[in-house]
Motif scaffolding. Structure first.
Motif, PDB file in Angstrom:
ATOM      1  N   ASN A 157      38.683   2.805  13.369  1.00 55.03           N
ATOM      2  CA  ASN A 157      37.443   3.576  13.499  1.00 55.03           C
ATOM      3  C   ASN A 157      37.535   4.585  14.637  1.00 55.03           C
ATOM      4  O   ASN A 157      37.011   5.696  14.541  1.00 55.03           O
ATOM      5  CB  ASN A 157      36.264   2.631  13.763  1.00 55.03           C
ATOM      6  CG  ASN A 157      35.959   1.736  12.582  1.00 55.03           C
ATOM      7  OD1 ASN A 157      36.394   1.986  11.468  1.00 55.03           O
ATOM      8  ND2 ASN A 157      35.215   0.663  12.834  1.00 55.03           N
ATOM      9  N   ALA A 158      38.211   4.181  15.726  1.00 60.81           N
ATOM     10  CA  ALA A 158      38.385   5.086  16.862  1.00 60.81           C
ATOM     11  C   ALA A 158      39.351   6.210  16.526  1.00 60.81           C
ATOM     12  O   ALA A 158      39.192   7.350  16.982  1.00 60.81           O
ATOM     13  CB  ALA A 158      38.872   4.307  18.078  1.00 60.81           C
ATOM     14  N   ALA A 159      40.370   5.907  15.732  1.00 63.93           N
ATOM     15  CA  ALA A 159      41.427   6.877  15.444  1.00 63.93           C
ATOM     16  C   ALA A 159      41.007   7.949  14.450  1.00 63.93           C
ATOM     17  O   ALA A 159      41.388   9.118  14.593  1.00 63.93           O
ATOM     18  CB  ALA A 159      42.662   6.148  14.919  1.00 63.93           C
ATOM     19  N   LEU A 160      40.239   7.590  13.425  1.00 60.93           N
ATOM     20  CA  LEU A 160      39.997   8.510  12.305  1.00 60.93           C
ATOM     21  C   LEU A 160      39.326   9.823  12.719  1.00 60.93           C
ATOM     22  O   LEU A 160      39.786  10.905  12.307  1.00 60.93           O
ATOM     23  CB  LEU A 160      39.189   7.807  11.219  1.00 60.93           C
ATOM     24  CG  LEU A 160      39.995   6.801  10.381  1.00 60.93           C
ATOM     25  CD1 LEU A 160      39.054   5.880   9.616  1.00 60.93           C
ATOM     26  CD2 LEU A 160      40.938   7.531   9.418  1.00 60.93           C
ATOM     27  N   PRO A 161      38.242   9.831  13.527  1.00 54.92           N
ATOM     28  CA  PRO A 161      37.685  11.121  13.947  1.00 54.92           C
ATOM     29  C   PRO A 161      38.682  11.945  14.762  1.00 54.92           C
ATOM     30  O   PRO A 161      38.720  13.182  14.642  1.00 54.92           O
ATOM     31  CB  PRO A 161      36.462  10.730  14.783  1.00 54.92           C
ATOM     32  CG  PRO A 161      36.127   9.347  14.357  1.00 54.92           C
ATOM     33  CD  PRO A 161      37.432   8.704  14.022  1.00 54.92           C
ATOM     34  N   VAL A 162      39.484  11.271  15.576  1.00 53.54           N
ATOM     35  CA  VAL A 162      40.510  11.976  16.358  1.00 53.54           C
ATOM     36  C   VAL A 162      41.537  12.605  15.435  1.00 53.54           C
ATOM     37  O   VAL A 162      41.962  13.759  15.639  1.00 53.54           O
ATOM     38  CB  VAL A 162      41.191  11.006  17.349  1.00 53.54           C
ATOM     39  CG1 VAL A 162      42.361  11.691  18.061  1.00 53.54           C
ATOM     40  CG2 VAL A 162      40.188  10.474  18.358  1.00 53.54           C
ATOM     41  N   THR A 163      41.955  11.877  14.403  1.00 56.98           N
ATOM     42  CA  THR A 163      42.901  12.419  13.431  1.00 56.98           C
ATOM     43  C   THR A 163      42.354  13.694  12.797  1.00 56.98           C
ATOM     44  O   THR A 163      43.076  14.688  12.648  1.00 56.98           O
ATOM     45  CB  THR A 163      43.194  11.385  12.333  1.00 56.98           C
ATOM     46  OG1 THR A 163      43.705  10.190  12.916  1.00 56.98           O
ATOM     47  CG2 THR A 163      44.208  11.920  11.334  1.00 56.98           C
ATOM     48  N   ALA A 164      41.083  13.675  12.416  1.00 54.94           N
ATOM     49  CA  ALA A 164      40.467  14.846  11.799  1.00 54.94           C
ATOM     50  C   ALA A 164      40.503  16.051  12.735  1.00 54.94           C
ATOM     51  O   ALA A 164      40.857  17.175  12.328  1.00 54.94           O
ATOM     52  CB  ALA A 164      39.030  14.527  11.387  1.00 54.94           C
ATOM     53  N   ILE A 165      40.162  15.842  14.010  1.00 56.10           N
ATOM     54  CA  ILE A 165      40.153  16.929  14.989  1.00 56.10           C
ATOM     55  C   ILE A 165      41.576  17.438  15.235  1.00 56.10           C
ATOM     56  O   ILE A 165      41.813  18.655  15.318  1.00 56.10           O
ATOM     57  CB  ILE A 165      39.501  16.449  16.300  1.00 56.10           C
ATOM     58  CG1 ILE A 165      38.020  16.127  16.060  1.00 56.10           C
ATOM     59  CG2 ILE A 165      39.657  17.494  17.406  1.00 56.10           C
ATOM     60  CD1 ILE A 165      37.353  15.400  17.213  1.00 56.10           C
ATOM     61  N   ARG A 166      42.529  16.510  15.359  1.00 57.97           N
ATOM     62  CA  ARG A 166      43.921  16.901  15.600  1.00 57.97           C
ATOM     63  C   ARG A 166      44.492  17.684  14.414  1.00 57.97           C
ATOM     64  O   ARG A 166      45.173  18.712  14.604  1.00 57.97           O
ATOM     65  CB  ARG A 166      44.770  15.647  15.864  1.00 57.97           C
ATOM     66  CG  ARG A 166      46.267  15.940  16.021  1.00 57.97           C
ATOM     67  CD  ARG A 166      47.078  14.700  16.289  1.00 57.97           C
ATOM     68  NE  ARG A 166      46.886  13.637  15.304  1.00 57.97           N
ATOM     69  CZ  ARG A 166      47.370  13.675  14.063  1.00 57.97           C
ATOM     70  NH1 ARG A 166      48.065  14.714  13.629  1.00 57.97           N
ATOM     71  NH2 ARG A 166      47.165  12.658  13.244  1.00 57.97           N
ATOM     72  N   GLU A 167      44.245  17.210  13.209  1.00 60.17           N
ATOM     73  CA  GLU A 167      44.778  17.892  12.031  1.00 60.17           C
ATOM     74  C   GLU A 167      44.178  19.283  11.871  1.00 60.17           C
ATOM     75  O   GLU A 167      44.862  20.223  11.457  1.00 60.17           O
ATOM     76  CB  GLU A 167      44.529  17.054  10.779  1.00 60.17           C
ATOM     77  CG  GLU A 167      45.371  15.791  10.692  1.00 60.17           C
ATOM     78  CD  GLU A 167      46.829  16.081  10.384  1.00 60.17           C
ATOM     79  OE1 GLU A 167      47.135  17.186   9.888  1.00 60.17           O
ATOM     80  OE2 GLU A 167      47.676  15.204  10.632  1.00 60.17           O
ATOM     81  N   LEU A 168      42.888  19.429  12.198  1.00 63.21           N
ATOM     82  CA  LEU A 168      42.280  20.760  12.137  1.00 63.21           C
ATOM     83  C   LEU A 168      42.994  21.697  13.098  1.00 63.21           C
ATOM     84  O   LEU A 168      43.307  22.845  12.739  1.00 63.21           O
ATOM     85  CB  LEU A 168      40.794  20.673  12.492  1.00 63.21           C
ATOM     86  CG  LEU A 168      40.049  22.013  12.468  1.00 63.21           C
ATOM     87  CD1 LEU A 168      39.955  22.559  11.047  1.00 63.21           C
ATOM     88  CD2 LEU A 168      38.663  21.872  13.088  1.00 63.21           C
ATOM     89  N   TRP A 169      43.276  21.217  14.313  1.00 64.97           N
ATOM     90  CA  TRP A 169      43.974  22.050  15.291  1.00 64.97           C
ATOM     91  C   TRP A 169      45.379  22.407  14.816  1.00 64.97           C
ATOM     92  O   TRP A 169      45.786  23.573  14.837  1.00 64.97           O
ATOM     93  CB  TRP A 169      44.025  21.347  16.647  1.00 64.97           C
ATOM     94  CG  TRP A 169      44.990  22.003  17.598  1.00 64.97           C
ATOM     95  CD1 TRP A 169      46.205  21.553  17.989  1.00 64.97           C
ATOM     96  CD2 TRP A 169      44.808  23.267  18.237  1.00 64.97           C
ATOM     97  NE1 TRP A 169      46.809  22.436  18.841  1.00 64.97           N
ATOM     98  CE2 TRP A 169      45.962  23.512  19.012  1.00 64.97           C
ATOM     99  CE3 TRP A 169      43.780  24.213  18.243  1.00 64.97           C
ATOM    100  CZ2 TRP A 169      46.114  24.659  19.772  1.00 64.97           C
ATOM    101  CZ3 TRP A 169      43.938  25.363  19.011  1.00 64.97           C
ATOM    102  CH2 TRP A 169      45.087  25.570  19.758  1.00 64.97           C
ATOM    103  N   GLU A 170      46.128  21.398  14.362  1.00 70.48           N
ATOM    104  CA  GLU A 170      47.512  21.635  13.977  1.00 70.48           C
ATOM    105  C   GLU A 170      47.625  22.564  12.774  1.00 70.48           C
ATOM    106  O   GLU A 170      48.485  23.453  12.737  1.00 70.48           O
ATOM    107  CB  GLU A 170      48.206  20.302  13.676  1.00 70.48           C
ATOM    108  CG  GLU A 170      48.418  19.438  14.904  1.00 70.48           C
ATOM    109  CD  GLU A 170      49.015  18.079  14.573  1.00 70.48           C
ATOM    110  OE1 GLU A 170      49.278  17.311  15.511  1.00 70.48           O
ATOM    111  OE2 GLU A 170      49.222  17.790  13.369  1.00 70.48           O
ATOM    112  N   GLU A 171      46.795  22.371  11.782  1.00 75.16           N
ATOM    113  CA  GLU A 171      46.948  23.091  10.519  1.00 75.16           C
ATOM    114  C   GLU A 171      46.212  24.420  10.470  1.00 75.16           C
ATOM    115  O   GLU A 171      46.531  25.265   9.629  1.00 75.16           O
ATOM    116  CB  GLU A 171      46.502  22.203   9.362  1.00 75.16           C
ATOM    117  CG  GLU A 171      47.393  20.975   9.188  1.00 75.16           C
ATOM    118  CD  GLU A 171      47.104  20.174   7.943  1.00 75.16           C
ATOM    119  OE1 GLU A 171      47.902  19.288   7.606  1.00 75.16           O
ATOM    120  OE2 GLU A 171      46.064  20.439   7.279  1.00 75.16           O
TER     121      GLU A 171
END
Length: 239
Positions: free
Chosen positions: A85-99
């Motif tokens: 639960n802690a990781a998933l919002p972070v993943t979304a933010i990171r992927e938006l930045w990377e891609e």
């Protein structure tokens, strides 16, 4: 979605993932941010998709300035543990930045050492925050695909982006033809089936951008496919 390496060599294993749906001009002509995957991508080649990818091991270690709001956080907890639960919002933010090269969060300074893969993001003067994200959709990739994901889709308004929402200069090469597409036109593109379903839900959401009463869950197990609704834990009436 980004195909990230994992220690387990079983490519058929279902990996947790997050995708992010960024909307702009919701009050006039709603547009959504999408890009096209490469011809040689192992997962969904040539398809137009939302930014997203698999959860990285370090995502749960990133501190959010503000957490995912309820009831979204409660719904996200269904069938997942606290670490995920802690990781998933972070993943979304990171992927938006990377891609896409777009930084989602709030202005601020990182506490402590910035992880290497977050340095470019931190240089924007932004710290990750999930306060504006809404948990919008969940889908598991059907059996028989070269990659399988248990993907949670989050939606956010483009006004939450730090900087110019049209500047994709910091994006990696994972997605090409990054663009803001009118919702009606987006459904005319070459899309994965599940993206078509999400866009249909998104059209209704754009007319009333409030947390939905429930979150659609397109569940594909080896035995059957189910379309469920995640409502989270409902408050109990006092006796």
């Amino acid at each position: 979605m980004t195909d990230r390496s994992q220690a387990d060599t079983d490519k058929s294993a279902i990996r947790n993932a997050a995708a992010i749906i960024v909307l702009r001009d919701v009050d006039t002509t709603p547009r959504v941010l999408m890009g096209q995957r490469g011809d040689n991508a192992a997962f969904m080649p040539k398809k137009f998709v939302f930014p997203g990818g698999a959860v990285d091991p370090g995502d749960a270690d990133i501190t959010l300035a503000r957490p995912l709001p309820d009831p979204c956080a409660t719904r996200l907890s269904e069938d997942s543990d606290e670490n995920l639960n802690a990781a998933l919002p972070v993943t979304a933010i990171r992927e938006l930045w990377e891609e896409t090269g777009l930084a989602l969060g709030i202005p601020g300074t990182w506490a402590g050492t910035v992880p290497t893969d977050w340095q470019g993001y931190a240089d924007t003067g932004c710290v990750p925050s999930a306060h504006a994200l809404q948990f919008f959709f969940r889908a598991i990739t059907p059996p028989g695909r070269p990659r399988r994901f248990d993907a949670r889709f989050f939606v956010v308004d483009a006004s939450e982006i730090i900087g110019d929402p049209d500047d994709f200069s910091a994006a990696c090469d994972e997605l090409s033809h990054l663009q803001w597409l009118p919702l009606a036109r987006a459904r005319e593109l070459e899309l994965p089936f599940i993206t078509e379903v999400v866009l249909a839900e998104l059209a209704a959401y754009a007319r009333n951008p409030e947390p939905p009463a429930s979150v659609p869950f397109f569940r594909n197990d080896d035995e059957e496919s189910l379309f469920l609704r995640l409502r989270g834990l409902m408050p109990q009436a006092d006796d």
